[in-house]
Design a protein around this motif. Structure first.
Motif: not given
Length: 305
Positions: A82-103
């Motif tokens: 996809x063209x980059x203009x069609x995609x929005x991205x961001x870096x976020x932080x989540x607590x480490x204790x979260x499992x894959x499903x919880x994340x």
């Protein structure tokens, strides 16, 4: 989810769908050597794709179907972008204790909070980044509108080509360039040229920090926009010292562009051949063109990024 934006599949076909043309690149990995088996290009008429949006879906599918037939590859599968203009991205932080499903649940529940500029039905993907933080994980989140993603996927699959990976064009460019060079410079700019647009990409430790698309319809306006983009980049990200500019792609203006950059910016510039570390099969007549995105897409099954 944004279909396998970061998932690595064993496909060796990069399919770059741009405003001017469709480019198909077929690679093979033989004894630690990357070999180009096929390189095909089909021009698109004006108006088929405008500003990253496919306007004439049946026409583009017909062109893709013809390319697939010419490739003679049975059960053709591909990486697309996809063209980059069609995609929005961001870096976020989540607590480490979260499992894959919880994340994943946490991201889904808060998707509009993380990316408030997007509306409507969304598809998304994420990847966990390296971090030294003992309490939180750094997550790179990307999302696009379902309608936009489905348009690209459906156009390709209606041509009988299976879509295995959906990437983003600037990440494909960065992958192609980084695979082609062994340079110790930590912070660098990639300026990738195609007939219509230049992609200005700032990399730090091979992570994209900033990008800007610059149209090339008028050379004078292009130079002014390039100068402004570099100044914006340098002032906004002044914690990084840009060590080098890598120029890739194809254009008859390359010598003049190099001259302009050398006179305007106090840093080294290097034009690179993205196929430097690649063998070309004798049967392939590789015409000069802008192959960076197609090559970066085809590398998805080989590289770690």
């Amino acid at each position: 989810m944004l279909r396998s934006l970061f998932l690595r599949k064993s496909t060796l076909v990069g399919l770059d769908i741009q405003t001017d043309a469709i480019r198909l690149l077929h690679l093979r990995h033989i004894k630690k050597q990357v070999v180009i088996e096929q390189a095909m290009r089909m021009a698109l008429p004006a108006g088929a794709i405008t500003l990253g949006r496919i306007q004439q879906t049946e026409l583009v599918s017909d062109c893709l179907r013809e390319l697939a037939t010419r490739s003679k590859i049975k059960k053709l599968s591909a990486s697309i972008a996809l063209p980059a203009e069609c995609v929005t991205s961001k870096r976020i932080q989540l607590i480490k204790e979260l499992g894959e499903a919880e994340r994943e649940a946490e991201i889904l529940d808060n998707l509009t909070h993380y990316l408030p500029s997007l509306s409507g039905e969304l598809c998304y993907d994420y990847v966990k980044l390296d971090t030294h933080n003992e309490m939180q994980d750094n997550i790179f989140l990307a999302a696009a509108q379902v309608e936009q993603l489905n348009t690209y996927v459906n156009v390709v699959e209606n041509a009988g080509i299976s879509v295995h990976i959906v990437d983003v064009d600037i990440y494909a460019v960065a992958r192609a360039v980084c695979f082609s060079i062994a340079d110790p410079v930590k912070t660098k700019v990639i300026l990738d040229l195609d007939p219509i647009v230049a992609r200005f990409i700032l990399l730090n430790h091979n992570e994209i920090i900033f990008y800007q698309s610059i149209f090339r319809h008028n050379l004078k306006a292009f130079y002014e926009k390039l100068k402004n983009t570099m100044q914006l980049c340098s002032s906004t990200y002044n914690q990084f010292i840009i060590g080098k500019i890598f120029l890739s792609g194809s254009s008859q203006d390359i010598p003049e562009i190099i001259s302009f950059i050398e006179k305007t910016f106090p840093m080294e510039i290097q034009y690179i051949n993205i196929f430097k570390n690649t063998l070309i099969s004798p049967e392939v007549a590789l015409k000069e063109d802008t192959w960076s995105i197609a090559y970066g897409l085809a590398l998805r099954s080989i590289t770690l990024c």
